[in-house]
Design a protein around this motif. Structure first.
Motif, short mmCIF file in Angstrom:
data_model
loop_
_atom_site.label_atom_id
_atom_site.label_comp_id
_atom_site.label_asym_id
_atom_site.label_seq_id
_atom_site.Cartn_x
_atom_site.Cartn_y
_atom_site.Cartn_z
N ARG A 29 2.42 1.49 -3.44
CA ARG A 29 1.42 1.86 -4.46
C ARG A 29 1.25 3.37 -4.49
O ARG A 29 1.24 3.98 -5.56
CB ARG A 29 0.09 1.16 -4.16
CG ARG A 29 -0.95 1.36 -5.25
CD ARG A 29 -2.24 0.59 -4.98
NE ARG A 29 -1.97 -0.85 -5.00
CZ ARG A 29 -2.01 -1.65 -3.91
NH1 ARG A 29 -2.32 -1.15 -2.73
NH2 ARG A 29 -1.76 -2.93 -4.02
N ARG A 30 1.13 3.99 -3.34
CA ARG A 30 1.00 5.46 -3.29
C ARG A 30 2.27 6.13 -3.81
O ARG A 30 2.20 7.10 -4.58
CB ARG A 30 0.71 5.93 -1.86
CG ARG A 30 -0.71 5.68 -1.42
CD ARG A 30 -1.05 6.39 -0.12
NE ARG A 30 -0.17 6.01 0.98
CZ ARG A 30 -0.41 5.04 1.84
NH1 ARG A 30 -1.51 4.33 1.75
NH2 ARG A 30 0.43 4.78 2.82
N LYS B 159 0.84 -1.21 0.00
CA LYS B 159 0.00 0.00 0.00
C LYS B 159 0.86 1.25 0.00
O LYS B 159 0.58 2.22 -0.71
CB LYS B 159 -0.93 -0.01 1.21
CG LYS B 159 -1.99 -1.07 1.14
CD LYS B 159 -2.82 -1.10 2.40
CE LYS B 159 -3.78 -2.28 2.36
NZ LYS B 159 -4.54 -2.42 3.59
N ILE B 160 1.93 1.23 0.77
CA ILE B 160 2.86 2.36 0.81
C ILE B 160 3.51 2.54 -0.55
O ILE B 160 3.58 3.65 -1.08
CB ILE B 160 3.92 2.14 1.92
CG1 ILE B 160 3.23 2.18 3.29
CG2 ILE B 160 5.04 3.17 1.82
CD1 ILE B 160 4.09 1.68 4.43
N GLY C 225 2.61 5.64 -7.59
CA GLY C 225 1.61 6.45 -8.27
C GLY C 225 2.04 7.91 -8.37
O GLY C 225 1.89 8.54 -9.41
N GLU C 226 2.59 8.43 -7.29
CA GLU C 226 3.09 9.81 -7.30
C GLU C 226 4.27 9.94 -8.26
O GLU C 226 4.37 10.91 -9.01
CB GLU C 226 3.49 10.24 -5.89
CG GLU C 226 4.05 11.64 -5.81
CD GLU C 226 3.09 12.73 -6.26
OE1 GLU C 226 3.57 13.78 -6.73
OE2 GLU C 226 1.86 12.54 -6.16
#
Length: 111
Positions: free
Chosen positions: A36-37, A33-34, A40-41
């Motif tokens: 993925r963020r 999850k970390i 994405g950025e």
């Protein structure tokens, strides 16, 4: 971030230009999850980079092909050719320097 599957993966990859980060994850993985963020950025900040995500629990054939034993797992491609696994600290400020340090290295043989 695009979701990918093992079906047609290599054909699709062969048509790509620029950098691709293949990101193996799973739904229950907190570190994923970390990442993925973060990815994405990073993807939003760069015009020459795309992130493809594969769920290792669903795309088991692809995960086996890349010898994924832990998650998250990251692999870098350039112009459709496999470059190497990406091992870097999960900081946005570390991603561009990692890519720049590996940009001039020749492609490796895919796993």
């Amino acid at each position: 971030m695009d979701r990918v599957s093992e079906l047609g993966f290599w054909q699709r990859m062969a048509q790509e230009r620029g950098w691709i980060v293949l990101f193996f994850s799973s739904a229950g993985c907190h570190s994923c999850k970390i990442w993925r963020r973060l990815l994405g950025e990073w993807e939003r900040r760069r015009d020459d980079l795309r992130v493809w995500e594969a769920d290792a629990g669903i795309e088991m054939g692809l995960a086996q092909e890349f010898e994924v034993f832990h998650l998250p797992a990251l692999f870098v491609f350039r112009d459709g050719r496999y470059q190497r696994p990406m091992q870097v600290e999960a900081l946005l400020s570390a991603l561009d320097p990692w890519l720049a340090a590996h940009a001039d290295l020749p492609p490796e043989e895919a796993p």
